[in-house]
Scaffold this motif. Structure first.
Motif, short mmCIF file in Angstrom:
data_model
loop_
_atom_site.label_atom_id
_atom_site.label_comp_id
_atom_site.label_asym_id
_atom_site.label_seq_id
_atom_site.Cartn_x
_atom_site.Cartn_y
_atom_site.Cartn_z
N SER A 70 -28.84 19.95 -24.28
CA SER A 70 -28.15 20.08 -22.99
C SER A 70 -29.08 20.81 -22.02
O SER A 70 -30.10 21.36 -22.42
N THR A 71 -28.72 20.78 -20.77
CA THR A 71 -29.49 21.47 -19.74
C THR A 71 -28.52 22.19 -18.81
O THR A 71 -27.55 21.58 -18.33
N GLN A 72 -28.73 23.48 -18.60
CA GLN A 72 -27.88 24.25 -17.70
C GLN A 72 -28.64 25.47 -17.20
O GLN A 72 -29.55 25.96 -17.86
N LYS A 73 -28.27 25.94 -16.02
CA LYS A 73 -28.89 27.14 -15.47
C LYS A 73 -28.38 28.41 -16.14
O LYS A 73 -29.03 29.45 -16.12
N ARG A 74 -27.19 28.32 -16.71
CA ARG A 74 -26.58 29.46 -17.42
C ARG A 74 -25.59 28.92 -18.43
O ARG A 74 -25.18 27.76 -18.37
N PHE A 75 -25.22 29.76 -19.38
CA PHE A 75 -24.23 29.39 -20.39
C PHE A 75 -22.85 29.83 -19.92
O PHE A 75 -22.63 31.01 -19.65
N VAL A 76 -21.93 28.88 -19.85
CA VAL A 76 -20.57 29.19 -19.42
C VAL A 76 -19.61 28.82 -20.55
O VAL A 76 -19.54 27.66 -20.96
N CYS A 77 -18.88 29.80 -21.05
CA CYS A 77 -17.92 29.54 -22.11
C CYS A 77 -16.79 28.68 -21.54
O CYS A 77 -16.19 29.04 -20.51
N PRO A 78 -16.46 27.56 -22.17
CA PRO A 78 -15.42 26.68 -21.63
C PRO A 78 -14.01 27.24 -21.78
O PRO A 78 -13.07 26.68 -21.20
N TYR A 79 -13.85 28.33 -22.52
CA TYR A 79 -12.51 28.87 -22.75
C TYR A 79 -12.04 29.74 -21.58
O TYR A 79 -11.05 29.42 -20.92
N HIS A 80 -12.78 30.81 -21.29
CA HIS A 80 -12.38 31.73 -20.21
C HIS A 80 -13.48 31.96 -19.19
O HIS A 80 -13.39 32.87 -18.37
N ALA A 81 -14.53 31.15 -19.25
CA ALA A 81 -15.60 31.13 -18.25
C ALA A 81 -16.46 32.39 -18.24
O ALA A 81 -17.10 32.68 -17.23
N TRP A 82 -16.51 33.13 -19.33
CA TRP A 82 -17.54 34.16 -19.38
C TRP A 82 -18.89 33.46 -19.28
O TRP A 82 -19.12 32.42 -19.91
N THR A 83 -19.80 34.07 -18.49
CA THR A 83 -21.04 33.39 -18.12
C THR A 83 -22.25 34.24 -18.48
O THR A 83 -22.29 35.44 -18.18
N TYR A 84 -23.24 33.62 -19.12
CA TYR A 84 -24.44 34.31 -19.58
C TYR A 84 -25.68 33.65 -18.98
O TYR A 84 -25.69 32.43 -18.75
N ASP A 85 -26.73 34.45 -18.75
CA ASP A 85 -27.98 33.84 -18.29
C ASP A 85 -28.76 33.31 -19.50
O ASP A 85 -28.33 33.43 -20.65
N LEU A 86 -29.93 32.74 -19.23
CA LEU A 86 -30.71 32.10 -20.29
C LEU A 86 -31.36 33.09 -21.24
O LEU A 86 -31.94 32.69 -22.25
N ASP A 87 -31.26 34.39 -20.93
CA ASP A 87 -31.72 35.43 -21.84
C ASP A 87 -30.57 36.07 -22.59
O ASP A 87 -30.75 37.09 -23.28
N GLY A 88 -29.36 35.51 -22.45
CA GLY A 88 -28.20 36.00 -23.18
C GLY A 88 -27.45 37.14 -22.53
O GLY A 88 -26.48 37.65 -23.10
N GLU A 89 -27.88 37.55 -21.34
CA GLU A 89 -27.19 38.65 -20.64
C GLU A 89 -25.87 38.13 -20.04
O GLU A 89 -25.82 37.04 -19.46
N LEU A 90 -24.82 38.94 -20.18
CA LEU A 90 -23.53 38.58 -19.60
C LEU A 90 -23.58 38.80 -18.09
O LEU A 90 -23.80 39.92 -17.61
N LEU A 91 -23.38 37.74 -17.35
CA LEU A 91 -23.42 37.81 -15.88
C LEU A 91 -22.04 38.01 -15.28
O LEU A 91 -21.89 38.70 -14.28
N SER A 92 -21.06 37.36 -15.87
CA SER A 92 -19.73 37.37 -15.28
C SER A 92 -18.66 37.34 -16.36
O SER A 92 -18.75 36.55 -17.31
N ALA A 93 -17.66 38.22 -16.20
CA ALA A 93 -16.51 38.24 -17.09
C ALA A 93 -15.28 38.43 -16.20
O ALA A 93 -15.01 39.54 -15.73
#
Length: 405
Positions: free
Chosen positions: A103-126
């Motif tokens: 897959s290709t994405q600028k960040r990882f977004v959990c499809p359940y509650h949209a917690w969002t992580y950058d490509l280094d695994g840091e949590l950006l948004s909760a």
């Protein structure tokens, strides 16, 4: 990270102790769900797992997800071009974030509650977690990673077997092929309804090649006994040296590797029969020569990278085998083909390249599944391995040590 396997309801050490050397395993090792789960923890979750080739995630934001049993692993290239590995588990309530495959994405977004992580695994948004919520405490779980010749390995162990000796000793013989500059051009999956150990045992020996693989046996001298291969080995050594390919055997024995806590490895080059330049049906080239090779030596290199990953390197392409257990009686046999990274589609005859190992694996599927059915019988008893099955003997010896360590 700790083992999640429940305690066995029987004494595994007693089973191992009564195993007769040079014989196949007792029935329980191939059919028991408890031993299967024990195998996962002691073998697969403690070793280095091949995930993908770096060519499959060439750009920032590219990721590849590999699943094995209850675990799922993400490897991803960040904005700086570095490759990270993470457990595919959201730090909120544990949902898987990425689907299997690329897959290709600028960040990882959990499809359940949209917690969002950058490509280094840091949590950006909760979302809606409040001002006093410390995002820095909820990074994705990072996993140990090694990249060798472009092949990406990840360990689920917090104290993985050192990879350094494998890299050091295989770097020289593999350098002429320039595997860093190859790319994946095909990927096939063959589900085999058998215990993973029966699949490994079959792959480790060519005692069955004569009766079971007429296509392979027509071109590869590996199907011959050691005595009959001597003349072919001498020829391949001279031809390989002339074009700069290593023909020497380089190995770390598996039982010794376990005691030293090193990743086992193996390299050797063997001859194809006269008239065959590569592993195609007619022996004729199917792609451009790899790396710095200037000609064909009519040989192939067997390479073992750790306990679980195997390569067959011809002069013009690479075949990688990965075996993934799916259940006590189900194993995926994956075949992955690689060629030069600068090859165009016109430079590669893909169907002729895939033919041999597809037809061989289909035949293997049949004989291994017959083996599994026979092992289930009340009349099954462990039988003696033949001299040509020495690598299978070594595998069994290593396996028995690994599951009690």
């Amino acid at each position: 990270m700790s083992s999640l396997a429940p305690a066995l309801s029987f004494d595994i050490k007693s089973l191992v102790h009564r195993q007769k050397p040079g014989y196949s395993l007792e029935q329980i090792f191939y059919v028991d769900p408890e031993i299967y789960n024990h195998d996962l923890e002691k073998i697969f979750f403690a070793d280095w797992l091949y995930i993908c080739h770096s060519s499959q995630i060439p750009d920032p934001g590219d990721s590849y997800t590999y699943d094995i049993d209850k675990e799922s692993i993400i490897v991803s290239r960040n904005q700086s071009g570095n490759i990270n590995a993470f457990a595919n588990v959201c730090r909120h309530r544990g949902s898987r974030i990425c689907e299997s495959g690329k897959s290709t994405q600028k960040r990882f977004v959990c499809p359940y509650h949209a917690w969002t992580y950058d490509l280094d695994g840091e949590l950006l948004s909760a979302r809606q977690m409040g001002e006093d919520f410390d995002k820095s405490q909820f990074k994705l779980n990072k996993l140990p990673i090694e990249v060798f010749c472009g092949f990406i390995f990840v360990s689920l162990s917090s104290n993985p077997i050192p990879f350094a000796e494998l890299k050091q000793n295989l770097k020289a013989p593999l350098s002429v092929f320039d595997l860093d500059n190859t790319k994946v051009v095909a990927h096939e999956v063959h589900p085999i309804h058998a215990n993973w150990k029966l699949v490994f045992e079959n792959f480790d020996e060519c005692y069955h090649c004569g009766p079971a693989h007429k296509e392979f046996s027509a071109s590869h001298s590996l199907m011959l006994s050691d005595e009959r291969r001597t003349e072919f080995d001498q020829q391949i050594t001279l031809r390989a040296q002339e074009i700069g390919i290593c023909a020497d055997e380089i190995k770390l024995d598996q039982p010794e590797a376990l005691m030293k806590q090193q990743a086992p490895y193996h390299y050797d080059r063997y001859a194809l029969f006269d008239g065959y330049l590569t592993g195609s049906e007619d022996g004729k080239p199917v792609a451009q020569l790899l790396g710095n090779i200037q000609d064909y030596d009519s040989g192939a290199s067997n390479v073992q990278l750790g306990n679980l990953t195997f390569l067959l390197v011809y002069c013009d392409h690479v075949v990688l085998y990965r075996f993934t257990p799916r259940a006590v009686d189900l194993t995926d046999a994956e075949i992955i083909w690689l060629v030069r990274s600068d090859a165009s589609e016109h430079d590669v005859d893909l169907e002729r390249m895939k033919w041999l190992w597809n037809v061989t694996t289909i035949a293997d599927k049949d004989i291994i599944e017959r083996n599994q059915k026979g092992v289930l019988s009340r009349f099954y008893q462990p039988g003696p391995y033949a001299p040509m099955e020495i690598y299978t003997i070594n595998f069994i010896q290593w396996y028995l040590q690994a599951i009690v360590t």
